[in-house]
Design an enzyme around this catalytic site. Structure first.
Site, PDB file in Angstrom:
ATOM      1  CG  HIS A 155      -2.128  -0.858   1.077  1.00 22.24           C
ATOM      2  ND1 HIS A 155      -2.089  -2.198   1.352  1.00 22.24           N
ATOM      3  CD2 HIS A 155      -3.402  -0.591   0.677  1.00 22.24           C
ATOM      4  CE1 HIS A 155      -3.279  -2.730   1.135  1.00 22.24           C
ATOM      5  NE2 HIS A 155      -4.107  -1.778   0.718  1.00 22.24           N
ATOM      6  CE  LYS A 186      -4.185  -0.376   4.602  1.00 22.84           C
ATOM      7  NZ  LYS A 186      -5.525   0.162   4.898  1.00 22.84           N
TER       8      LYS A 186
HETATM    9  N1  LIG Z   1     -13.094  -0.843   1.742  1.00 20.46           N
HETATM   10  C1  LIG Z   1     -12.365  -0.335   0.751  1.00 20.46           C
HETATM   11  O1  LIG Z   1     -12.545  -0.669  -0.442  1.00 20.46           O
HETATM   12  C2  LIG Z   1     -11.313   0.672   1.064  1.00 20.46           C
HETATM   13  C3  LIG Z   1     -11.099   1.011   2.368  1.00 20.46           C
HETATM   14  N2  LIG Z   1     -10.207   1.975   2.689  1.00 20.46           N
HETATM   15  C4  LIG Z   1     -10.153   2.351   4.090  1.00 20.46           C
HETATM   16  O2  LIG Z   1     -10.886   3.569   4.243  1.00 20.46           O
HETATM   17  C5  LIG Z   1     -10.343   4.338   5.316  1.00 20.46           C
HETATM   18  C6  LIG Z   1      -9.984   5.721   4.805  1.00 20.46           C
HETATM   19  O3  LIG Z   1      -8.931   5.614   3.859  1.00 20.46           O
HETATM   20  P1  LIG Z   1      -8.369   6.933   3.142  1.00 20.46           P
HETATM   21  O4  LIG Z   1      -9.465   7.636   2.433  1.00 20.46           O
HETATM   22  O5  LIG Z   1      -7.175   6.517   2.388  1.00 20.46           O
HETATM   23  O6  LIG Z   1      -7.905   7.790   4.420  1.00 20.46           O
HETATM   24  P2  LIG Z   1      -7.794   9.372   4.572  1.00 20.46           P
HETATM   25  O7  LIG Z   1      -6.957   9.604   5.788  1.00 20.46           O
HETATM   26  O8  LIG Z   1      -7.377   9.981   3.279  1.00 20.46           O
HETATM   27  O9  LIG Z   1      -9.314   9.836   4.859  1.00 20.46           O
HETATM   28  C7  LIG Z   1      -9.962   9.725   6.091  1.00 20.46           C
HETATM   29  C8  LIG Z   1     -10.717  11.013   6.290  1.00 20.46           C
HETATM   30  O10 LIG Z   1     -11.583  10.897   7.406  1.00 20.46           O
HETATM   31  C9  LIG Z   1     -11.485  12.101   8.154  1.00 20.46           C
HETATM   32  N3  LIG Z   1     -11.973  11.946   9.503  1.00 20.46           N
HETATM   33  C10 LIG Z   1     -11.302  11.623  10.621  1.00 20.46           C
HETATM   34  N4  LIG Z   1     -12.146  11.589  11.668  1.00 20.46           N
HETATM   35  C11 LIG Z   1     -13.373  11.914  11.196  1.00 20.46           C
HETATM   36  C12 LIG Z   1     -14.649  12.035  11.800  1.00 20.46           C
HETATM   37  N5  LIG Z   1     -14.841  11.828  13.111  1.00 20.46           N
HETATM   38  N6  LIG Z   1     -15.710  12.369  11.008  1.00 20.46           N
HETATM   39  C13 LIG Z   1     -15.543  12.569   9.699  1.00 20.46           C
HETATM   40  N7  LIG Z   1     -14.349  12.472   9.066  1.00 20.46           N
HETATM   41  C14 LIG Z   1     -13.282  12.129   9.812  1.00 20.46           C
HETATM   42  C15 LIG Z   1     -10.010  12.426   8.058  1.00 20.46           C
HETATM   43  O11 LIG Z   1      -9.731  13.758   8.459  1.00 20.46           O
HETATM   44  P3  LIG Z   1      -8.256  14.104   9.030  1.00 20.46           P
HETATM   45  O12 LIG Z   1      -7.294  13.748   7.921  1.00 20.46           O
HETATM   46  O13 LIG Z   1      -8.338  15.550   9.340  1.00 20.46           O
HETATM   47  O14 LIG Z   1      -8.067  13.226  10.233  1.00 20.46           O
HETATM   48  C16 LIG Z   1      -9.786  12.197   6.570  1.00 20.46           C
HETATM   49  O15 LIG Z   1     -10.167  13.308   5.785  1.00 20.46           O
HETATM   50  C17 LIG Z   1      -9.146   3.510   5.831  1.00 20.46           C
HETATM   51  O16 LIG Z   1      -9.560   2.709   6.915  1.00 20.46           O
HETATM   52  C18 LIG Z   1      -8.780   2.636   4.634  1.00 20.46           C
HETATM   53  O17 LIG Z   1      -8.102   1.469   4.986  1.00 20.46           O
HETATM   54  C19 LIG Z   1      -9.480   2.607   1.733  1.00 20.46           C
HETATM   55  C20 LIG Z   1      -9.621   2.291   0.420  1.00 20.46           C
HETATM   56  C21 LIG Z   1     -10.555   1.279  -0.030  1.00 20.46           C
HETATM   57  O1  LIG Z   2      -6.054   2.220   2.968  1.00 18.96           O
HETATM   58  C1  LIG Z   2      -6.195   1.826   1.789  1.00 18.96           C
HETATM   59  O2  LIG Z   2      -5.722   2.435   0.828  1.00 18.96           O
HETATM   60  C2  LIG Z   2      -6.959   0.611   1.545  1.00 18.96           C
HETATM   61  N1  LIG Z   2      -7.573   0.053   2.547  1.00 18.96           N
HETATM   62  C3  LIG Z   2      -8.350  -1.123   2.506  1.00 18.96           C
HETATM   63  C4  LIG Z   2      -7.674  -2.211   3.292  1.00 18.96           C
HETATM   64  O3  LIG Z   2      -7.078  -1.924   4.342  1.00 18.96           O
HETATM   65  O4  LIG Z   2      -7.755  -3.367   2.886  1.00 18.96           O
HETATM   66  C5  LIG Z   2      -8.717  -1.529   1.097  1.00 18.96           C
HETATM   67  C6  LIG Z   2      -7.625  -1.320   0.098  1.00 18.96           C
HETATM   68  O5  LIG Z   2      -6.620  -2.241   0.351  1.00 18.96           O
HETATM   69  C7  LIG Z   2      -7.104   0.098   0.163  1.00 18.96           C
END
Ligand SMILES: NC(=O)C1=CN([C@@H]2O[C@H](COP(=O)(O)OP(=O)(O)OC[C@H]3O[C@@H](n4cnc5c(N)ncnc54)[C@H](OP(=O)(O)O)[C@@H]3O)[C@@H](O)[C@H]2O)C=CC1
Ligand SMILES: O=C(O)C1=N[C@H](C(=O)O)C[C@H](O)C1
Length: 255
Positions: free
Chosen positions: A142, A146
């Site tokens: 990744h 992350k």
């Molecule tokens: N299921 C799937 O297919 C996928 C899952 N993921 C997962 O999704 C999650 C997010 O990933 P990603 O987008 O890369 O992470 P990011 O850090 O880019 O985004 C998370 C966002 O959530 C915000 N945040 C934090 N606390 C709160 C709150 N209480 N209310 C609202 N917003 C909040 C953060 O703000 P701030 O930065 O200011 O803290 C940030 O903008 C991770 O757990 C990742 O593993 C990711 C990709 C695919």
């Molecule tokens: O944080 C990410 O980027 C991703 N998170 C998810 C995970 O933890 O499996 C899904 C994907 O791998 C991207």
């Protein structure tokens, strides 16, 4: 609580984590789809109440493992369906969500460790292959921003493989390592070694390496762009209003 059929219009969607890498992409996808409309985009520091005030029918959560449970409890209390991509869901957390949902019949929650269609298939293929190979290791790769390791996808894959191995009566994965530098053999998830790589330039990638006498099988999936997750997210947004209770993984929505 309402769903699309009751309202007769596009599904009203609120996004939590809207300024994050995934949340921003979800906002664009929801905006672009003809049958969904973005009514609230909430991030750190914003009030969750904005989602209810905007009349959201479905919330999509891509925040952090540290806040997702509070978000989910609030959505369920409000009678708002939820599609959750945020990682960190242990069996204990899933049971907690089931408990909350028991008090709110009609509310649906979909929690998926990976919304990429290819990733879902990769996990299915890995679960299918598991019974035929005595050795297996998972290598997830990744981007370095992350927060969690190993990934939710790798953890879920390891659990699926462990369950398939147990059902097939396979014993432990062979490994004679006796003298190990901490971490050298990765994390042990239900008896499956998982290695987490972090490097600039990567998005989300996973290999499942199987081995048996005289052959190996590698099943690999690559997400090169976060748009890869959007078709799966939209499938879940469209389905969740008609799926009361908890759905884990995208698999049942793709059949
Ligand atoms: N299921 C799937 O297919 C996928 C899952 N993921 C997962 O999704 C999650 C997010 O990933 P990603 O987008 O890369 O992470 P990011 O850090 O880019 O985004 C998370 C966002 O959530 C915000 N945040 C934090 N606390 C709160 C709150 N209480 N209310 C609202 N917003 C909040 C953060 O703000 P701030 O930065 O200011 O803290 C940030 O903008 C991770 O757990 C990742 O593993 C990711 C990709 C695919
Ligand atoms: O944080 C990410 O980027 C991703 N998170 C998810 C995970 O933890 O499996 C899904 C994907 O791998 C991207």
């Amino acid at each position: 609580m309402t769903d699309e059929r009751e309202m007769g219009g596009p599904i009203r969607v609120g996004v939590l984590g809207a300024r994050g890498r995934m949340g921003a992409e979800v906002c664009k996808a929801v905006d672009a789809a003809a049958d969904t409309t973005l009514v609230a985009a909430v991030d750190q520091g914003d009030e969750l109440a904005a989602v209810a005030d905007a009349g959201a029918q479905v919330v999509v959560d891509f925040t952090t493992p540290g806040v997702v449970m509070d978000n989910l409890r609030w959505c369920i209390e409000q009678g708002i369906h939820a599609v959750v991509g945020t990682t960190g869901f242990t069996e204990q957390r899933l049971d907690q969500v089931r408990d909350w949902l028991a008090g709110k019949p009609g509310v649906g929650v979909v929690i998926a460790p990976n919304f990429g269609i290819g990733a879902v298939l990769m996990m299915q293929f890995a679960a299918r292959a598991a019974r035929h190979f005595e050795s297996v290791e998972i290598i997830e790769q990744h981007h370095p921003r992350k927060l969690d390791a190993p990934s939710g996808t790798a953890t879920h894959t390891a659990r699926l493989i462990a369950a398939a191995r147990a059902e097939a009566g396979l014993g432990p994965v062979p490994d004679a390592t006796a003298d190990e530098v901490a971490g050298a053999r990765g994390a042990d998830i239900d008896g499956v070694r998982v290695h987490a790589v972090r490097a600039t330039g990567l998005v989300a990638h996973q290999e499942v390496l199987f081995g048996t006498t005289g052959e190996t099988l590698t099943i690999r999936h690559d997400s090169y762009d976060r748009v890869s997750f959007m078709p799966g997210v939209l499938v879940a947004v469209r389905a969740v209003g008609n799926r009361p209770g908890l759905t884990v993984g995208l698999d049942p929505l793709l059949d």
